[in-house]
Structures are given as C-alpha cells and as structure tokens.
Motif scaffolding. Structure first.
Motif, PDB file in Angstrom:
ATOM      1  N   PRO A  41       8.444 -16.364   0.568  1.00 36.06           N
ATOM      2  CA  PRO A  41       9.599 -17.210   0.889  1.00 36.06           C
ATOM      3  C   PRO A  41      10.085 -17.973  -0.329  1.00 36.06           C
ATOM      4  CG  PRO A  41       7.936 -17.400   2.584  1.00 36.06           C
ATOM      5  CD  PRO A  41       7.311 -16.602   1.473  1.00 36.06           C
ATOM      6  N   GLY A  42      11.385 -17.903  -0.572  1.00 32.06           N
ATOM      7  CA  GLY A  42      11.971 -18.632  -1.676  1.00 32.06           C
ATOM      8  C   GLY A  42      11.766 -18.011  -3.043  1.00 32.06           C
ATOM      9  N   LYS A  43      11.150 -16.838  -3.091  1.00 29.50           N
ATOM     10  CA  LYS A  43      10.878 -16.180  -4.372  1.00 29.50           C
ATOM     11  C   LYS A  43      11.559 -14.824  -4.432  1.00 29.50           C
ATOM     12  CE  LYS A  43       6.463 -18.443  -5.325  1.00 29.50           C
ATOM     13  NZ  LYS A  43       5.047 -18.235  -5.725  1.00 29.50           N
ATOM     14  N   GLU A  44      11.703 -14.313  -5.643  1.00 31.57           N
ATOM     15  CA  GLU A  44      12.281 -12.991  -5.820  1.00 31.57           C
ATOM     16  C   GLU A  44      11.259 -11.912  -5.450  1.00 31.57           C
ATOM     17  OE1 GLU A  44      15.401 -13.979  -9.459  1.00 31.57           O
ATOM     18  OE2 GLU A  44      13.724 -12.616  -9.781  1.00 31.57           O
ATOM     19  N   ARG A  45      11.812 -10.742  -5.122  1.00 34.16           N
ATOM     20  CA  ARG A  45      10.933  -9.610  -4.840  1.00 34.16           C
ATOM     21  C   ARG A  45      10.237  -9.198  -6.135  1.00 34.16           C
ATOM     22  NH1 ARG A  45      13.150  -5.084  -0.808  1.00 34.16           N
ATOM     23  NH2 ARG A  45      13.560  -7.080   0.222  1.00 34.16           N
ATOM     24  N   GLU A  46       8.923  -8.990  -6.050  1.00 33.92           N
ATOM     25  CA  GLU A  46       8.164  -8.661  -7.243  1.00 33.92           C
ATOM     26  C   GLU A  46       7.367  -7.373  -7.055  1.00 33.92           C
ATOM     27  OE1 GLU A  46       5.305 -11.685  -8.225  1.00 33.92           O
ATOM     28  OE2 GLU A  46       4.152 -11.410  -6.390  1.00 33.92           O
ATOM     29  N   PHE A  47       7.188  -6.678  -8.158  1.00 40.04           N
ATOM     30  CA  PHE A  47       6.434  -5.433  -8.162  1.00 40.04           C
ATOM     31  C   PHE A  47       4.957  -5.707  -7.926  1.00 40.04           C
ATOM     32  CE2 PHE A  47       5.254  -1.206  -9.356  1.00 40.04           C
ATOM     33  CZ  PHE A  47       4.087  -1.339 -10.088  1.00 40.04           C
ATOM     34  N   VAL A  48       4.307  -4.816  -7.174  1.00 36.75           N
ATOM     35  CA  VAL A  48       2.871  -4.942  -6.923  1.00 36.75           C
ATOM     36  C   VAL A  48       2.115  -3.749  -7.514  1.00 36.75           C
ATOM     37  CG1 VAL A  48       1.085  -5.052  -5.150  1.00 36.75           C
ATOM     38  CG2 VAL A  48       3.238  -6.293  -4.828  1.00 36.75           C
ATOM     39  N   ALA A  49       2.500  -2.539  -7.109  1.00 37.46           N
ATOM     40  CA  ALA A  49       1.771  -1.346  -7.545  1.00 37.46           C
ATOM     41  C   ALA A  49       2.618  -0.113  -7.325  1.00 37.46           C
ATOM     42  CB  ALA A  49       0.455  -1.216  -6.776  1.00 37.46           C
ATOM     43  N   ALA A  50       2.298   0.956  -8.065  1.00 35.02           N
ATOM     44  CA  ALA A  50       3.010   2.217  -7.906  1.00 35.02           C
ATOM     45  C   ALA A  50       2.060   3.372  -8.165  1.00 35.02           C
ATOM     46  CB  ALA A  50       4.204   2.295  -8.863  1.00 35.02           C
ATOM     47  N   VAL A  51       2.380   4.511  -7.570  1.00 35.88           N
ATOM     48  CA  VAL A  51       1.605   5.734  -7.778  1.00 35.88           C
ATOM     49  C   VAL A  51       2.566   6.879  -8.012  1.00 35.88           C
ATOM     50  CG1 VAL A  51       1.459   6.139  -5.273  1.00 35.88           C
ATOM     51  CG2 VAL A  51      -0.211   7.217  -6.809  1.00 35.88           C
ATOM     52  N   ASP A  52       2.186   7.801  -8.898  1.00 32.88           N
ATOM     53  CA  ASP A  52       3.098   8.888  -9.235  1.00 32.88           C
ATOM     54  C   ASP A  52       3.076   9.967  -8.155  1.00 32.88           C
ATOM     55  OD1 ASP A  52       1.412  11.245 -11.450  1.00 32.88           O
ATOM     56  OD2 ASP A  52       0.632  10.143  -9.722  1.00 32.88           O
ATOM     57  N   ALA A  53       3.880  11.003  -8.364  1.00 31.35           N
ATOM     58  CA  ALA A  53       4.064  12.029  -7.345  1.00 31.35           C
ATOM     59  C   ALA A  53       2.763  12.762  -7.027  1.00 31.35           C
ATOM     60  CB  ALA A  53       5.126  13.018  -7.801  1.00 31.35           C
ATOM     61  N   SER A  54       1.925  12.961  -8.035  1.00 29.34           N
ATOM     62  CA  SER A  54       0.684  13.701  -7.819  1.00 29.34           C
ATOM     63  C   SER A  54      -0.427  12.845  -7.258  1.00 29.34           C
ATOM     64  CB  SER A  54       0.225  14.314  -9.142  1.00 29.34           C
ATOM     65  OG  SER A  54      -0.194  13.295 -10.029  1.00 29.34           O
ATOM     66  N   GLY A  55      -0.262  11.539  -7.318  1.00 22.68           N
ATOM     67  CA  GLY A  55      -1.324  10.632  -6.896  1.00 22.68           C
ATOM     68  C   GLY A  55      -2.344  10.354  -7.979  1.00 22.68           C
ATOM     69  N   THR A  56      -2.077  10.838  -9.176  1.00 24.21           N
ATOM     70  CA  THR A  56      -3.029  10.698 -10.276  1.00 24.21           C
ATOM     71  C   THR A  56      -2.829   9.415 -11.063  1.00 24.21           C
ATOM     72  OG1 THR A  56      -3.096  13.098 -10.494  1.00 24.21           O
ATOM     73  CG2 THR A  56      -3.894  11.798 -12.363  1.00 24.21           C
ATOM     74  N   ALA A  92       3.041 -12.784   1.648  1.00 17.26           N
ATOM     75  CA  ALA A  92       4.399 -12.290   1.393  1.00 17.26           C
ATOM     76  C   ALA A  92       4.726 -11.196   2.400  1.00 17.26           C
ATOM     77  CB  ALA A  92       4.522 -11.739  -0.018  1.00 17.26           C
ATOM     78  N   VAL A  93       5.982 -10.802   2.407  1.00 16.57           N
ATOM     79  CA  VAL A  93       6.368  -9.567   3.077  1.00 16.57           C
ATOM     80  C   VAL A  93       6.220  -8.443   2.046  1.00 16.57           C
ATOM     81  CG1 VAL A  93       8.198  -8.285   4.233  1.00 16.57           C
ATOM     82  CG2 VAL A  93       7.972 -10.747   4.606  1.00 16.57           C
ATOM     83  N   TYR A  94       5.494  -7.411   2.424  1.00 21.19           N
ATOM     84  CA  TYR A  94       5.229  -6.288   1.526  1.00 21.19           C
ATOM     85  C   TYR A  94       6.144  -5.123   1.899  1.00 21.19           C
ATOM     86  CZ  TYR A  94       1.236  -8.578  -0.553  1.00 21.19           C
ATOM     87  OH  TYR A  94       0.430  -9.456  -1.252  1.00 21.19           O
ATOM     88  N   TYR A  95       6.805  -4.569   0.875  1.00 24.79           N
ATOM     89  CA  TYR A  95       7.758  -3.489   1.069  1.00 24.79           C
ATOM     90  C   TYR A  95       7.300  -2.238   0.324  1.00 24.79           C
ATOM     91  CZ  TYR A  95      10.983  -7.198   2.519  1.00 24.79           C
ATOM     92  OH  TYR A  95      11.579  -8.254   3.166  1.00 24.79           O
ATOM     93  N   CYS A  96       7.531  -1.112   0.953  1.00 16.82           N
ATOM     94  CA  CYS A  96       7.317   0.183   0.334  1.00 16.82           C
ATOM     95  C   CYS A  96       8.659   0.682  -0.211  1.00 16.82           C
ATOM     96  CB  CYS A  96       6.779   1.148   1.388  1.00 16.82           C
ATOM     97  SG  CYS A  96       6.598   2.853   0.876  1.00 16.82           S
ATOM     98  N   ALA A  97       8.626   1.364  -1.349  1.00 22.20           N
ATOM     99  CA  ALA A  97       9.843   1.887  -1.950  1.00 22.20           C
ATOM    100  C   ALA A  97       9.553   3.226  -2.614  1.00 22.20           C
ATOM    101  CB  ALA A  97      10.395   0.909  -2.979  1.00 22.20           C
ATOM    102  N   VAL A  98      10.598   4.058  -2.754  1.00 15.75           N
ATOM    103  CA  VAL A  98      10.440   5.353  -3.429  1.00 15.75           C
ATOM    104  C   VAL A  98      11.504   5.510  -4.499  1.00 15.75           C
ATOM    105  CG1 VAL A  98       9.376   6.482  -1.451  1.00 15.75           C
ATOM    106  CG2 VAL A  98      11.854   6.589  -1.742  1.00 15.75           C
ATOM    107  N   ARG A  99      11.130   6.270  -5.521  1.00 12.70           N
ATOM    108  CA  ARG A  99      12.042   6.584  -6.619  1.00 12.70           C
ATOM    109  C   ARG A  99      11.804   8.031  -7.026  1.00 12.70           C
ATOM    110  NH1 ARG A  99      14.477   4.550 -11.665  1.00 12.70           N
ATOM    111  NH2 ARG A  99      14.021   6.108 -13.264  1.00 12.70           N
ATOM    112  N   GLU A 100      12.913   8.741  -7.264  1.00  8.82           N
ATOM    113  CA  GLU A 100      12.821  10.131  -7.692  1.00  8.82           C
ATOM    114  C   GLU A 100      12.963  10.218  -9.200  1.00  8.82           C
ATOM    115  OE1 GLU A 100      14.825  14.419  -6.463  1.00  8.82           O
ATOM    116  OE2 GLU A 100      15.918  12.570  -6.154  1.00  8.82           O
ATOM    117  N   GLY A 101      12.206  11.139  -9.796  1.00  3.92           N
ATOM    118  CA  GLY A 101      12.420  11.406 -11.206  1.00  3.92           C
ATOM    119  C   GLY A 101      11.227  11.115 -12.086  1.00  3.92           C
ATOM    120  N   LEU A 102      11.288  11.620 -13.279  1.00 11.14           N
ATOM    121  CA  LEU A 102      10.267  11.438 -14.297  1.00 11.14           C
ATOM    122  C   LEU A 102      10.866  10.727 -15.502  1.00 11.14           C
ATOM    123  CD1 LEU A 102       8.702  15.009 -14.116  1.00 11.14           C
ATOM    124  CD2 LEU A 102       7.755  12.893 -13.185  1.00 11.14           C
TER     125      LEU A 102
END
Length: 127
Positions: A41-56, A92-102
C-alpha cells in the motif's frame, strides 16, 4: 486471450513460509519469461523474481535473495514463488507477469516491459 491466475496468498506470521502459484493459459508459454512483482500500500510495484523460458535461469531482487525461490512447473506454463522466512516487510499484493523474447535480462526490465499480468494475490505477514 492470455490469462494469468495467481493463488496461494494468505495471512502468516513472521518466519513462516508460503508458496505462490501462477498458471498461464491461452498461449504457448514455453518461450516466455515469467516473473513476480509485488506492491505494498502506498508504494510502487517492485520486482521480486523472474525465471527464464527453460526454467534454468533465475534472477532475484536483493530484498528476497536467499529466502525466495522462483521456479517453473514441468509443463512450463506454471511459475511458483516459494517464500521462506517471511518478514512483515514482505506484506504486499503479489502479481505474476510474462514477457516474450530474449535475452533473459530482468535486471533491465521494469513493470512496463511485461506484457501480461495476473490479478494478484494478497500476502500478509504479521509480526
């Protein structure tokens, strides 16, 4: 139409663990980077973690490194966030997001660089 649905949030005490899940549907997600963001609340959305397409490959924010683990399911259309040693500051509220590309470069991407978002799941950590 691409859809992301998060689940697994809840109310826990400091030191407890939770596992969030995000299931993607509507497209072939094996070529997508999947990521977790959070917004308190009252803060900007911030990055937490990401995983690539292969899961590696994974990448974490410093605030969660060593406590959170981001992984993909065997079908690659699911991403998990295992959260251990939770702190009140993780609330916080945790959101999932996707992005295409390398290439896999989440350190260079902000929320605007992700094309699809889930509706979010609330995580509350009491002291």
């Amino acid at each position: 139409q691409v859809q992301l649905v998060e689940s697994g949030g809840g109310l826990v005490q400091a030191g407890d663990s939770l596992r969030l899940s995000c299931v993607a549907s509507g497209r072939t997600f094996s070529v997508y980077v999947m990521a977790w963001f959070r917004q308190a609340p009252g803060k900007e959305r911030e990055f937490v973690a990401a995983v690539d397409a292969s899961g590696t490959l994974t990448y974490y924010a410093d605030a969660v490194k060593g406590r959170f683990t981001c992984s993909r399911g065997t079908t690659k259309n699911t991403v998990y966030l295992q959260m251990n040693s939770l702190k009140p500051g993780d609330t916080a509220v945790y959101y999932c997001a996707v992005r295409e590309g390398l290439p896999f470069a989440p350190a260079n991407w902000g929320p605007g660089d992700y094309g699809r978002w889930g509706q979010g799941t609330q995580v509350t950590v009491s002291s």
